[in-house]
Motif scaffolding. Sequence first.
Motif, short mmCIF file in Angstrom:
data_model
loop_
_atom_site.label_atom_id
_atom_site.label_comp_id
_atom_site.label_asym_id
_atom_site.label_seq_id
_atom_site.Cartn_x
_atom_site.Cartn_y
_atom_site.Cartn_z
N GLU A 1 -6.15 6.28 7.49
CA GLU A 1 -7.05 5.89 6.39
C GLU A 1 -7.34 4.39 6.45
O GLU A 1 -8.49 3.96 6.31
N ASP B 1 2.60 11.67 5.83
CA ASP B 1 1.97 10.82 4.83
C ASP B 1 1.83 9.38 5.34
O ASP B 1 0.83 8.71 5.06
N TYR B 2 2.81 8.91 6.08
CA TYR B 2 2.69 7.57 6.66
C TYR B 2 1.58 7.54 7.71
O TYR B 2 0.79 6.58 7.77
N ASP C 1 0.83 -1.20 0.00
CA ASP C 1 0.00 0.00 0.00
C ASP C 1 0.87 1.25 0.00
O ASP C 1 0.58 2.23 -0.70
N VAL C 2 1.93 1.23 0.81
CA VAL C 2 2.84 2.38 0.88
C VAL C 2 3.52 2.60 -0.46
O VAL C 2 3.60 3.73 -0.97
N ARG D 1 2.53 1.76 -3.40
CA ARG D 1 1.55 2.22 -4.38
C ARG D 1 1.23 3.70 -4.21
O ARG D 1 1.06 4.44 -5.19
N ARG D 2 1.17 4.17 -2.97
CA ARG D 2 0.76 5.55 -2.70
C ARG D 2 1.93 6.53 -2.60
O ARG D 2 1.82 7.68 -3.03
N LEU D 3 3.04 6.10 -2.04
CA LEU D 3 4.14 7.02 -1.77
C LEU D 3 5.40 6.73 -2.56
O LEU D 3 6.29 7.57 -2.61
N LEU E 1 -1.78 7.50 6.00
CA LEU E 1 -2.13 6.17 5.49
C LEU E 1 -2.61 5.26 6.62
O LEU E 1 -3.53 4.46 6.44
#
Length: 311
Positions: free
Chosen positions: A150, A143-144, A128-129, A131-133, A147
Motif C-alpha cells: 500500500e 498485514d505487514y 503507520d504500523v 496506527r493500523r495494526l 502495508l
Amino acid sequence: MRGASATLATAVDLHLHTRHSDGDETPAELARRCVDAGLRVAAVTDHNTVAGIAAFEQALGGRLTLVPACEITAAWRGEETHCLAYFVDPHDLRFQERIGGVHDAELAWWRTWIDRAHAIGVPLTWDDVVRRLGGHRVAYVGDYLALLLEAAHGDPRFAAYPADAYDRLVADWCRPGRPLHVEHPEMPDVVDVLSWIEEAGGVAVLAHPGRFVTGMDGSECAALLEPLREAGLAGLEVWTSWHTPTQSSHLAEVCDRLGLVATAGSDYHGVRVKPWAPRPGLLPALPADPPAVIDALHDRRPVRTSTKAGL
C-alpha cells in the motif's frame, strides 16, 4: 503452507487466536464465535502472550469452559516450531517474562523490517504500523506485507506484486541477500520451552506437528519424539486444520505408542487469515471422545510446590 479443509464440528477447540497476536478478532468477538459454534471447551492460544485470556473469559460469562493457554515459538532441529501451553497460570510473573521476551524479540524484528523498507524509499513508518495494526501485538505476516504494498503504490519496483499473493514478494525482497532481509531473532530451544510450561503449572503439546513427521513410520516418529517426551512433552496436536484425516490417524497412533495425549484445535484466526478454518470447532477429522482430551490433559498437570505467582 495451506491447511486441510475443515468441515466437521467438535465441541472442544484448544487452538484459537485473537487480536492480541495474529488473529482478526477481539477476545469478546472470538467468545461470541465460540458460543455460536456450540463449543463446550475453548482455549485462547495467542502467540507468546496470555494477555487476551481475561477478556475472553469475561466475555464468555461462564457459558463454556476456558482452558488458559498460549502458543510459544521455539526452535527444534534447526526449525521453528510451536508449543501449546495448557493450564498455565496466566499470573505467573516468571512465565510472563519468558514468553514476553520471545514476543518482544519478534516485535523488534518487525520494527527493523519496517525501518529497512523505509530506508530503501518506501514511505512506511512504524507509526503507520501502530496506527493500523496496534503497537504491542505481533500481527499476521500478511498485514505487514499489505502495508508495504500500500505504501509502495506507484513505485515501479513493487508494481508487479498483486495484493494477497505474497510468496513472490517475500522471495524477491525478503530472502537472505535481498534488500528487505532481516535476520530472525534467536528462538528459545524447545526443551527450554517445555521446562517453562511445566514450571508455570502447564501441560505442553506440540502444535500441528505433521510437517515434521511426513514420510515417517510409527517407529521413526516415536524415535524422533521420544527425547521431547522425556523432556516434558505431554501431547501432540493431532486433530487440526493443518492435518489431513490420514495424518491425524497416523499421529494418533504415535500418541498411543508414546503415551502422549492427542489433542484437537482448529487454529482459528478469523476467516480472512485462515479461510480453511472458517469458524471455531471445525476440523477435517475429529477425536472419538473430545471431552476425554481435556481430562487427559488435566491429569498431566504438574504438582507445583508453590502457588505464589512468579515462583
